[in-house]
Design a protein around this motif. Structure first.
Motif, PDB file in Angstrom:
ATOM      1  N   GLY A 366       3.100  34.883  21.406  1.00 33.72           N
ATOM      2  CA  GLY A 366       3.352  35.092  22.818  1.00 33.72           C
ATOM      3  C   GLY A 366       2.156  34.929  23.729  1.00 33.72           C
ATOM      4  O   GLY A 366       2.210  35.335  24.896  1.00 33.72           O
ATOM      5  N   ARG A 393       3.040  30.057  26.084  1.00 33.83           N
ATOM      6  CA  ARG A 393       4.083  30.505  27.015  1.00 33.83           C
ATOM      7  C   ARG A 393       3.853  30.021  28.442  1.00 33.83           C
ATOM      8  O   ARG A 393       4.774  29.967  29.239  1.00 33.83           O
ATOM      9  CB  ARG A 393       4.151  32.031  26.985  1.00 33.83           C
ATOM     10  CG  ARG A 393       4.531  32.616  25.633  1.00 33.83           C
ATOM     11  CD  ARG A 393       5.946  32.251  25.235  1.00 33.83           C
ATOM     12  NE  ARG A 393       6.927  32.825  26.136  1.00 33.83           N
ATOM     13  CZ  ARG A 393       7.425  34.057  26.024  1.00 33.83           C
ATOM     14  NH1 ARG A 393       7.025  34.839  25.036  1.00 33.83           N
ATOM     15  NH2 ARG A 393       8.314  34.503  26.874  1.00 33.83           N
ATOM     16  N   GLU A 424       6.322  31.738  32.373  1.00 33.29           N
ATOM     17  CA  GLU A 424       5.843  30.353  32.329  1.00 33.29           C
ATOM     18  C   GLU A 424       4.616  30.125  33.211  1.00 33.29           C
ATOM     19  O   GLU A 424       3.914  29.121  33.058  1.00 33.29           O
ATOM     20  CB  GLU A 424       6.946  29.388  32.736  1.00 33.29           C
ATOM     21  CG  GLU A 424       7.324  29.409  34.213  1.00 33.29           C
ATOM     22  CD  GLU A 424       8.310  28.293  34.565  1.00 33.29           C
ATOM     23  OE1 GLU A 424       7.995  27.534  35.502  1.00 33.29           O
ATOM     24  OE2 GLU A 424       9.360  28.179  33.910  1.00 33.29           O
ATOM     25  N   THR A 507       7.656  26.478  23.215  1.00 30.18           N
ATOM     26  CA  THR A 507       6.537  26.221  24.137  1.00 30.18           C
ATOM     27  C   THR A 507       5.239  25.904  23.407  1.00 30.18           C
ATOM     28  O   THR A 507       4.303  25.394  24.020  1.00 30.18           O
ATOM     29  CB  THR A 507       6.298  27.439  25.049  1.00 30.18           C
ATOM     30  OG1 THR A 507       6.005  28.590  24.241  1.00 30.18           O
ATOM     31  CG2 THR A 507       7.515  27.728  25.910  1.00 30.18           C
TER      32      THR A 507
END
Length: 559
Positions: A366, A393, A424, A507
């Motif tokens: 993350g 991310r 984002e 991502t």
């Protein structure tokens, strides 16, 4: 047979000096604790009296301050060996520092320094305990920053104990003590310290410990402490003697650092152990190793293990200027606004190659950009058995907005017409005219902003923008890999790592990226699983040279 008037072994007399009891109630020796009377003169006199008594009979004394508010104004108290200070607990026993009558005096509660008082190895403090009270430093101010404007500022302490203290809003470091031997710092809470530090001055930390006064070993434990919202570091160690030995023997265990500029920092130790700590929401990095200290010496040989390093605005772990080695093992490194682990160059003169960095068995997930980013030459590194998933991310495109749907507050940008993917834009810098702020998180319509500095309420570099003003967000980097090599990497072992992305949408673009600036020479890259990233397992802008490249799942064409 010992005579009654003769000192016993070790210089301790069998009877205390008359008129100087071993336990003193401060209320019975001139202190009022009424919050109005200046108790500092009586306090300093009592410390001197008991210090003289210890010098005479070798028996340590304790000052007990019952519940009350003890105003300490316009001067600091020079501490004495053999004297301890205990209260009835934070909140009950409060020392309130101020210097409105003498702005030239930084007015710490207690200090004893090499420069001002001749402290050294022979003239050290011993048998001193500070426990169970609160220090409020919010009343201290000065035209120029003074690193002595601390709560406690002691140097050369042997067998010291600092326990169950609450120190807050000091102008400089809260607990700023140097050269601590056989000392324990336990259960100290430091909040909002370094108020007058602009971020570039000395000190300004919650707990700042100068090291290097006792040669190669300093036995110090910092345990169960919390550092919240301090101007520079939450907890840091700094080598004080130019050219001195980096000392071993220091441990930081079970501590919490949140909302500081840096969480926990190693600026010059050797073999520092940082274990079972949490470092969250710090504005620059959770854990930091560099040569930013007064002697320009970075830590080396340290071990960072079993920690949670999460949600820091920039990097989770930031290491620069160290020659190595260093071990990062068994940590959760997640949700940070830039890189999970960043081997970085901090500029200045040419820096030697970092050697023997070990990044082992960590859980990276993350993070906004790359999980592991190597931006400085490194040799003989070990990147083994890490789990690296769902990073990158920060994937949002360049965005501009404004008009009736846009409004601003101290810590938010709201655009009701937006439809952003979760986080984002995390880690980006949003610009509104000449104003800037850093995005700490975002949902579909709101950008949450990081504080501009730890004690600031606002995230903006200037005043809050008017409603409807246009904003701009830059595009995210196109490549966001699990492991990125952006500098010379020689003789490294990259083995047993699982690097993938199972988010929807994915991502993390690549498992391993060697950039045009990077190189991988004579490396052992074996038994990695790089399948399942959004673009490809690898991106090799610079082909690897030599070494072994075997059994890497996900890229059958890899050399």
């Amino acid at each position: 047979m010992a005579y009654p008037d003769m000192p016993a072994a070790g210089g301790v007399r069998p009877h205390a000096v008359a008129g100087a009891p071993l336990m003193c109630n401060a209320r019975e020796h001139g202190l009022t604790g009424d919050g109005t009377t200046n108790d500092q003169p009586a306090f300093a006199a009592l410390v001197d009296r008991l210090g003289d008594a210890f010098a005479a009979d070798g028996r340590a004394r304790v000052i007990y301050c019952p519940p009350g508010v003890y105003s300490m104004r316009d001067a600091g108290t020079v501490w004495r060996t053999g004297v301890s200070l205990v209260g009835a607990g934070p909140g009950a026993t409060r020392f309130v520092l101020s210097n409105s009558g003498n702005r030239a005096d930084p007015a710490p509660l207690a200090f004893y320094t090499e420069k001002l008082h001749g402290a050294d190895r022979e003239r050290h403090l011993a048998y001193c305990t500070f426990a169970d009270f609160e220090i409020d430093g919010s009343g201290v101010a000065s035209a120029e920053y003074s690193p002595l404007a601390k709560g406690l500022g002691l140097q050369y302490v042997v067998r010291g104990v600092f326990r169950n203290l609450y120190i807050h809003h000091t102008a400089a470091t809260g607990l700023g003590c140097d050269f601590l031997q056989d000392t324990l710092i336990d259960g100290v809470l430091v909040v909002g310290c370094g108020r007058l530090d602009n971020g570039t001055e000395m000190g300004g930390a919650g707990i700042g410990i100068g090291i290097g006064g006792w040669d190669s070993v300093e036995r110090l434990n910092i345990i169960n402490c919390s550092a919240v919202g301090n101007a520079t570091n939450g907890i840091f160690l700094e080598l004080q003697k130019p050219g001195g030995l980096r000392p071993r023997g220091i441990r930081i265990i079970g501590c919490h650092a949140q909302g500081n500029r840096f969480g926990i920092s190693d600026w010059g130790a050797n073999g520092l152990i940082v274990s079972a700590c949490t470092m969250t929401g710090n504005l620059d990095a959770g854990f930091h190793v560099s040569a930013k200290g007064t002697t320009g010496t970075a830590g080396r040989g340290g071990i960072l293990t079993d920690c949670v390093i999460d949600g820091n605005v920039r990097d989770g772990v930031s290491i620069g200027n160290t020659p190595g080695p260093y071990t990062i093992r068994g940590n959760r490194i997640s949700g940070n606004g830039r890189y999970g682990y960043h081997q970085r160059s901090l500029g200045g003169e040419a820096q030697e190659c970092a050697r023997e960095i070990v990044i082992e068995s960590n859980d990276f997930y993350g993070n906004s950009l790359d999980a592991i980013r190597i931006d400085r030459p490194i040799a003989d590194a070990m990147l083994i058995n890490n789990r690296i998933r769902g990073n990158g991310r920060q994937c949002g495109p360049e965005i501009s907005g404004g008009g009736a749907s846009v409004r601003y507050s101290e810590r938010k940008v709201v655009d009701r017409r937006a439809a952003w993917q979760h986080d984002e834009h995390r880690g980006k810098t949003v610009r509104v005219g000449q104003r800037i702020a850093v995005v700490a998180a975002n949902d579909s319509t709101e950008l949450n902003l990081a504080q501009i500095r730890p004690d600031a309420f606002s995230g903006w570099s200037a005043d809050i923008p008017p409603p409807g003003t246009s904003y701009h967000l830059p595009a995210a980097p196109g490549t966001r890999a699990g492991i990125t090599v952006n500098a010379a990497m020689d003789s490294a072992s990259i083995r047993g790592n699982r690097v993938w992305d199972s988010q929807d949408p994915r991502t993390q673009t690549h498992g391993l990226w060697i950039t045009e600036r990077g190189s991988c020479v004579d490396c052992r890259v074996e038994d990695n699983d790089l399948a399942g990233n959004s673009v490809a397992p690898t991106r090799l802008d610079t082909p690897p040279i030599g070494g072994r490249w075997e059994r890497n799942h996900g890229d059958d064409d890899w050399p």
